[in-house]
Scaffold this active site. Structure first.
Site, PDB file in Angstrom:
ATOM      1  CE  LYS A   1      47.650  40.003  38.658  1.00 26.43           C
ATOM      2  NZ  LYS A   1      47.439  40.483  39.995  1.00 26.43           N
TER       3      LYS A   1
ATOM      4  CE1 TYR B   1      48.601  39.067  48.752  1.00 27.57           C
ATOM      5  CE2 TYR B   1      48.383  39.071  46.361  1.00 27.57           C
ATOM      6  CZ  TYR B   1      47.866  39.344  47.615  1.00 27.57           C
ATOM      7  OH  TYR B   1      46.623  39.899  47.723  1.00 27.57           O
TER       8      TYR B   1
ATOM      9  CG  ASP C   1      50.345  31.819  42.607  1.00 29.59           C
ATOM     10  OD1 ASP C   1      50.003  32.172  41.460  1.00 29.59           O
ATOM     11  OD2 ASP C   1      50.031  32.445  43.634  1.00 29.59           O
TER      12      ASP C   1
HETATM   13  N1  HOZ Z   1      48.571  42.436  44.596  1.00 36.44           N
HETATM   14  C1  HOZ Z   1      48.775  43.042  43.353  1.00 36.44           C
HETATM   15  C2  HOZ Z   1      50.201  43.062  42.937  1.00 36.44           C
HETATM   16  N2  HOZ Z   1      51.003  42.011  43.347  1.00 36.44           N
HETATM   17  C3  HOZ Z   1      48.271  44.452  43.294  1.00 36.44           C
HETATM   18  C4  HOZ Z   1      46.868  44.462  42.949  1.00 36.44           C
HETATM   19  C5  HOZ Z   1      46.301  45.812  42.546  1.00 36.44           C
HETATM   20  O1  HOZ Z   1      46.469  46.783  43.256  1.00 36.44           O
HETATM   21  O2  HOZ Z   1      45.675  45.847  41.525  1.00 36.44           O
END
Ligand code: HOZ
Length: 446
Positions: free
Chosen positions: A285, A161, A257
């Site tokens: 983050k 992802y 990534d």
């Molecule tokens: N896509 C995020 C985890 N792989 C989740 C993002 C969220 O809900 O903060």
């Protein structure tokens, strides 16, 4: 850190039914004004069912919800909280910076210091551009790769992802996998066709795909070097090296990534741990100490094509935001100076071996692994090497286990297709508590 005596522990000693809880009321209100009641799909608990606890506070390894329940947290805001919630160092850095103003949209010394620090600690980074999220970083990195190579196609891996930009919503992990969405309406067919997604850990397939598409059409290969968005899956020996070799041979930009693996599997990320340098790296983050931030960086020869030194356009008022830079600098400097990695690694191993042994005792087939402070498990009797394997694991069992653990006061990611994260505040005794809870939960699985 001891749980606060006034706080009720998980669901175990709750006084009210979940459906009467403040979280339930808030979730109902939220669904009237926010699509699905959440601002990011995975947190809606759709794949596990039930009501997500609405959180009010985090401290060290714990989170607390509006109903006064306390949980041991293995989500850690999806990765960045390596030093735990409300870490004093980042908190102080943010407060100090807060008094001086929160945004200028103009250059600051902080962003220079942070760029210098990132290029010091991440092997493949010579220059870096700050952005505001991981999605922005990956989206900008492929634009740059396309701009530099003059090619349009990208190759990604099933279950990886890379955020929610159009080009990446093809066989993606995380929320896309959790919600069972193969590709997203709204992504133009013409854009989706430029992304080819293949099996992770399969070098032969990569070589064959490059041959079929024609190397001269491929701008970039993008990969999570240690995928955490299909659950945790480890790269097999030689896989990352093979990616590097193939990309070098054909002039394809290799993008790691490291939104999840960066500063998690080693200070310098997966590229340092596995000794394979990509051309570009993306971060999210994890470099903001919990504040919204992202970055992409890499070889000077590529990065200098970015505007204003080059012609590939990329911009943002909040890029290099002083609050995020202050928090990120405090965290990354602490990680560099204190080197918590051996400790984090040992705790992750304690977590994995504990989970394996209590699962075995309950005769529950479990495949568990860790890499640095990333942890993961699948209800599967064989090792999980790819998204295809992850999808074959027992997701219904995960759902049941997830809720039993939540009742025990353990907050895991609400999806079988997400990794877990430890912080320096997850002490051996907290991990022991988690393993004891897991043991009780395994025994209850049908
Ligand atoms: N896509 C995020 C985890 N792989 C989740 C993002 C969220 O809900 O903060």
């Amino acid at each position: 850190m001891q749980p606060h005596p006034d706080l009720r522990w998980g669901f175990r000693i709750r006084s009210a039914r979940v459906s009467d809880s403040r979280s339930a009321t808030l979730f109902e209100r939220a669904q009237r004004v926010i699509p699905g009641g959440v601002n990011s799909p995975v947190r809606a608990f759709k794949s596990v069912g039930g009501i997500p606890p609405f959180l009010v506070r985090g401290e060290g390894p714990y989170v607390f919800d509006v109903d006064g329940r306390q949980f041991i947290d293995y989500v850690g805001s999806w990765g960045p909280l390596i030093l735990g919630h409300a870490a004093p160092l980042t908190r102080e850095a943010i407060l100090e910076r807060l008094a001086e103003g929160v945004s200028f949209g103009a250059p600051t010394e902080l962003e220079v210091e942070f760029a210098e620090l990132l290029s010091e600690v991440v092997p493949g980074v010579e220059m870096v551009r700050m952005v505001s999220s991981g999605t922005e970083a990956t989206m900008s990195a492929i634009r740059l790769a396309r701009g530099v190579t003059g090619r349009d196609r990208i190759i990604k891996f099933n279950g990886c992802y890379h955020g929610h930009a159009d080009s990446f919503l093809v066989q993606a992990g995380s929320g896309v996998a959790t919600c069972g969405i193969a590709g997203s309406p709204g992504v133009p067919q013409a854009v989706a066709e430029l992304t080819v997604s293949i099996k992770f850990n399969d070098l032969e397939m990569l070589k064959a795909t490059v041959g079929e598409l024609g190397p001269a059409s491929i701008a970039a290969v993008i990969v999570e070097p240690v995928p955490g968005n299909m659950g945790l899956v480890l790269p097999e020996p030689g896989f990352l090296e093979g990616l590097r070799e193939t990309c070098t041979q054909h002039g394809i930009v290799l993008i790691f990534d490291e939104v999840m693996s960066g500063f998690r599997v080693a200070l310098g990320g997966a590229q340092q741990r596995f000794g394979v340098e990509p051309d570009l790296s993306t971060f999210g983050k994890v470099i903001g100490g919990g504040l919204p931030v992202g970055a992409f960086g890499g070889k000077r020869a590529i990065m200098s094509h970015l505007a204003p030194s080059g012609s590939v356009y990329q911009a943002g008022t909040l890029s290099g935001n002083p609050l995020s830079m202050a928090a990120g600098l405090a965290m990354v400097r602490t990680l560099r100076d204190r080197n918590p990695y051996p400790l984090l690694e040992a705790r992750a191993e304690q977590w994995v071996s504990g989970m394996k042994s209590v699962a075995a005792a309950a005769k529950v087939p479990l495949s568990a692994s860790s890499c640095g402070s990333m942890i993961g498990f699948f209800f599967s009797d064989s090792a999980v090497r790819s998204f295809e394997d992850a999808q074959n694991s027992d997701v219904a069992r995960f759902k049941q286990f997830f809720h039993l653990m939540l009742e025990e006061g353990i907050y895991l990611a609400p999806s079988a297709f997400e990794a877990g994260f430890l912080s320096t505040e997850h002490t051996p005794s907290i991990i022991d508590q988690t393993i004891s809870a897991a043991s009780r939960c395994f025994a209850k699985l049908r």
